[in-house]
Design a protein around this motif. Structure first.
Motif, PDB file in Angstrom:
ATOM      1  N   ILE A 132       0.851  -1.193   0.000  1.00  0.00           N
ATOM      2  CA  ILE A 132       0.000   0.000   0.000  1.00  0.00           C
ATOM      3  C   ILE A 132       0.887   1.245   0.000  1.00  0.00           C
ATOM      4  N   ASP A 133       0.395   2.306  -0.638  1.00  0.00           N
ATOM      5  CA  ASP A 133       1.194   3.523  -0.740  1.00  0.00           C
ATOM      6  C   ASP A 133       1.158   4.296   0.576  1.00  0.00           C
ATOM      7  N   ASP A 134       2.048   5.258   0.695  1.00  0.00           N
ATOM      8  CA  ASP A 134       2.177   6.019   1.942  1.00  0.00           C
ATOM      9  C   ASP A 134       0.900   6.788   2.277  1.00  0.00           C
ATOM     10  N   LYS A 135       0.232   7.308   1.256  1.00  0.00           N
ATOM     11  CA  LYS A 135      -0.996   8.078   1.502  1.00  0.00           C
ATOM     12  C   LYS A 135      -2.065   7.194   2.130  1.00  0.00           C
ATOM     13  N   THR A 136      -2.238   6.001   1.580  1.00  0.00           N
ATOM     14  CA  THR A 136      -3.244   5.083   2.116  1.00  0.00           C
ATOM     15  C   THR A 136      -2.859   4.607   3.505  1.00  0.00           C
ATOM     16  N   ARG A 137      -1.576   4.327   3.709  1.00  0.00           N
ATOM     17  CA  ARG A 137      -1.112   3.887   5.021  1.00  0.00           C
ATOM     18  C   ARG A 137      -1.358   4.958   6.074  1.00  0.00           C
ATOM     19  N   GLN A 138      -1.054   6.187   5.730  1.00  0.00           N
ATOM     20  CA  GLN A 138      -1.260   7.284   6.674  1.00  0.00           C
ATOM     21  C   GLN A 138      -2.750   7.449   6.992  1.00  0.00           C
ATOM     22  N   PHE A 139      -3.582   7.352   5.967  1.00  0.00           N
ATOM     23  CA  PHE A 139      -5.028   7.469   6.165  1.00  0.00           C
ATOM     24  C   PHE A 139      -5.535   6.371   7.088  1.00  0.00           C
ATOM     25  N   CYS A 140      -5.155   5.132   6.811  1.00  0.00           N
ATOM     26  CA  CYS A 140      -5.639   4.003   7.609  1.00  0.00           C
ATOM     27  C   CYS A 140      -5.121   4.069   9.045  1.00  0.00           C
ATOM     28  N   ALA A 141      -3.874   4.494   9.200  1.00  0.00           N
ATOM     29  CA  ALA A 141      -3.305   4.585  10.552  1.00  0.00           C
ATOM     30  C   ALA A 141      -4.052   5.616  11.382  1.00  0.00           C
ATOM     31  N   SER A 142      -4.317   6.783  10.802  1.00  0.00           N
ATOM     32  CA  SER A 142      -4.994   7.837  11.561  1.00  0.00           C
ATOM     33  C   SER A 142      -6.435   7.454  11.871  1.00  0.00           C
ATOM     34  N   GLN A 143      -7.113   6.797  10.914  1.00  0.00           N
ATOM     35  CA  GLN A 143      -8.499   6.413  11.140  1.00  0.00           C
ATOM     36  C   GLN A 143      -8.604   5.239  12.117  1.00  0.00           C
ATOM     37  N   ALA A 144      -7.647   4.307  12.093  1.00  0.00           N
ATOM     38  CA  ALA A 144      -7.644   3.219  13.071  1.00  0.00           C
ATOM     39  C   ALA A 144      -7.467   3.774  14.474  1.00  0.00           C
ATOM     40  N   GLU A 145      -6.540   4.715  14.622  1.00  0.00           N
ATOM     41  CA  GLU A 145      -6.309   5.336  15.923  1.00  0.00           C
ATOM     42  C   GLU A 145      -7.581   6.023  16.420  1.00  0.00           C
ATOM     43  N   GLN A 146      -8.218   6.802  15.558  1.00  0.00           N
ATOM     44  CA  GLN A 146      -9.424   7.528  15.953  1.00  0.00           C
ATOM     45  C   GLN A 146     -10.539   6.570  16.359  1.00  0.00           C
ATOM     46  N   ALA A 147     -10.694   5.475  15.596  1.00  0.00           N
ATOM     47  CA  ALA A 147     -11.759   4.518  15.903  1.00  0.00           C
ATOM     48  C   ALA A 147     -11.488   3.771  17.208  1.00  0.00           C
ATOM     49  N   TYR A 148     -10.220   3.365  17.419  1.00  0.00           N
ATOM     50  CA  TYR A 148      -9.889   2.702  18.683  1.00  0.00           C
ATOM     51  C   TYR A 148     -10.145   3.634  19.865  1.00  0.00           C
ATOM     52  N   GLN A 149      -9.779   4.893  19.731  1.00  0.00           N
ATOM     53  CA  GLN A 149      -9.991   5.847  20.805  1.00  0.00           C
ATOM     54  C   GLN A 149     -11.479   6.043  21.074  1.00  0.00           C
ATOM     55  N   ALA A 150     -12.278   6.038  20.020  1.00  0.00           N
ATOM     56  CA  ALA A 150     -13.719   6.167  20.201  1.00  0.00           C
ATOM     57  C   ALA A 150     -14.278   4.977  20.967  1.00  0.00           C
ATOM     58  N   ALA A 151     -13.823   3.769  20.608  1.00  0.00           N
ATOM     59  CA  ALA A 151     -14.287   2.569  21.314  1.00  0.00           C
ATOM     60  C   ALA A 151     -13.862   2.608  22.778  1.00  0.00           C
ATOM     61  N   ILE A 152     -12.639   3.050  23.032  1.00  0.00           N
ATOM     62  CA  ILE A 152     -12.135   3.120  24.404  1.00  0.00           C
ATOM     63  C   ILE A 152     -12.905   4.145  25.220  1.00  0.00           C
ATOM     64  N   SER A 153     -13.246   5.261  24.596  1.00  0.00           N
ATOM     65  CA  SER A 153     -13.990   6.293  25.320  1.00  0.00           C
ATOM     66  C   SER A 153     -15.356   5.777  25.761  1.00  0.00           C
ATOM     67  N   LEU A 154     -15.922   4.820  25.015  1.00  0.00           N
ATOM     68  CA  LEU A 154     -17.221   4.255  25.359  1.00  0.00           C
ATOM     69  C   LEU A 154     -17.107   3.132  26.381  1.00  0.00           C
ATOM     70  N   ASN A 155     -15.937   2.494  26.448  1.00  0.00           N
ATOM     71  CA  ASN A 155     -15.712   1.439  27.439  1.00  0.00           C
ATOM     72  C   ASN A 155     -14.247   1.444  27.856  1.00  0.00           C
ATOM     73  N   PRO A 156     -13.875   2.326  28.776  1.00  0.00           N
ATOM     74  CA  PRO A 156     -12.470   2.439  29.193  1.00  0.00           C
ATOM     75  C   PRO A 156     -11.942   1.212  29.922  1.00  0.00           C
ATOM     76  N   ASN A 157     -12.837   0.311  30.344  1.00  0.00           N
ATOM     77  CA  ASN A 157     -12.416  -0.844  31.135  1.00  0.00           C
ATOM     78  C   ASN A 157     -12.089  -2.081  30.299  1.00  0.00           C
ATOM     79  N   ASN A 158     -12.070  -1.942  28.993  1.00  0.00           N
ATOM     80  CA  ASN A 158     -11.764  -3.077  28.119  1.00  0.00           C
ATOM     81  C   ASN A 158     -10.301  -3.004  27.681  1.00  0.00           C
ATOM     82  N   PRO A 159      -9.431  -3.820  28.255  1.00  0.00           N
ATOM     83  CA  PRO A 159      -8.010  -3.750  27.891  1.00  0.00           C
ATOM     84  C   PRO A 159      -7.715  -4.224  26.484  1.00  0.00           C
TER      85      PRO A 159
END
Length: 261
Positions: A132-159
């Protein structure tokens, strides 16, 4: 965990994916600049334009029909159904980056831990694609981070979700903080010392850097916590073999075979 339990858990996870498309306290870094807003339309549209050149006529027709139906729908339930179909079509086309963008739109409607976790997992799969090219990698990395953070904010007790976010950082280290993923895993280890997945993840990272002794230590700890876990037993057999510990390697190889039967 028994073999039957692992099979049931794996089946449940696969069922969730098919259905969609074919730290007790939040760490400080999640409060800094956290924003669960809509996925960047510019980035997604750019990826879609490029991907269209690789689609078959049938795929283009299917996607166009689903998009037209989506535009005419106002009910959230109907929109979610169509977004799931679009996510599935793009995933089958080998574009988890775009599939994840549609999964994110579902998550924005449902705003549930499960929906955000599925979104994050889809973007993480994008990061595992070869070539995958750098643009796609950067996009996926930032969106994965944002989505994980959203899930954690809804359930902070899930390791589990926090571990997955840490792995995303280790696979794609932030330029200004390359050790962020490792440091997160160490914090999680201190907060959840009885969670075997923490040690499995640390062992996998150790193996990537050829720290075989360290990997053996981590897996041995995980084995004490969860002695019937094939994700622990089978790698231990290989690690002990590489360390020249033939007797232990044979024991764990036999146990691995029994667990996988």
């Amino acid at each position: 965990m028994r073999k039957s339990q692992w099979i049931a858990a794996a089946a449940a996870f696969l069922l969730v994916l098919v259905t969609y498309w074919g730290c007790p306290v939040r760490p400080p870094e999640f409060d800094e600049g956290f924003n669960r807003g809509p996925v960047s339309a510019t980035g997604v549209q750019s990826l879609i334009r490029e991907a269209h050149t690789e689609l078959t006529p049938a795929q283009k027709a299917t996607l166009a029909t689903l998009e037209e139906r989506l535009e005419s729908q106002e009910e959230d339930s109907a929109r979610v159904d169509l977004l799931q179909q679009l996510a599935g079509e793009w995933y089958k086309a080998g574009k988890p980056s775009i599939s994840g963008a549609y999964a994110a739109r579902i998550a924005e409607i449902e705003n549930s831990e499960q929906a955000w976790s599925i979104t994050a997992t889809t973007f993480s799969l994008c990061l595992k694609q070869e070539g995958i090219d750098d643009k796609t990698r950067q996009f996926c990395a930032s969106q994965a981070e944002q989505a994980y953070q959203a899930a954690i904010s809804l359930n902070p007790n899930n390791p589990e979700t926090r571990i997955n976010l840490a792995v995303t950082y280790t696979d794609n280290p932030p330029p200004d903080n390359p050790m962020k993923g490792i440091l997160m895993l160490r914090e999680i280890e201190q907060q959840y010392p009885d969670n075997p997945k923490v040690y499995i993840t640390l062992a996998q990272l150790a193996l990537k850097t050829n720290q075989i002794e360290r990997a053996a230590e981590r897996l041995a700890t995980a084995d004490r916590l969860d002695p019937d876990n094939p994700d622990v037993v089978c790698p231990l057999a290989k690690v002990y073999e590489n360390l020249g510990r033939a007797g232990e390697a044979d024991i764990y190889a036999r146990k691995c075979a029994a667990l996988l039967q």
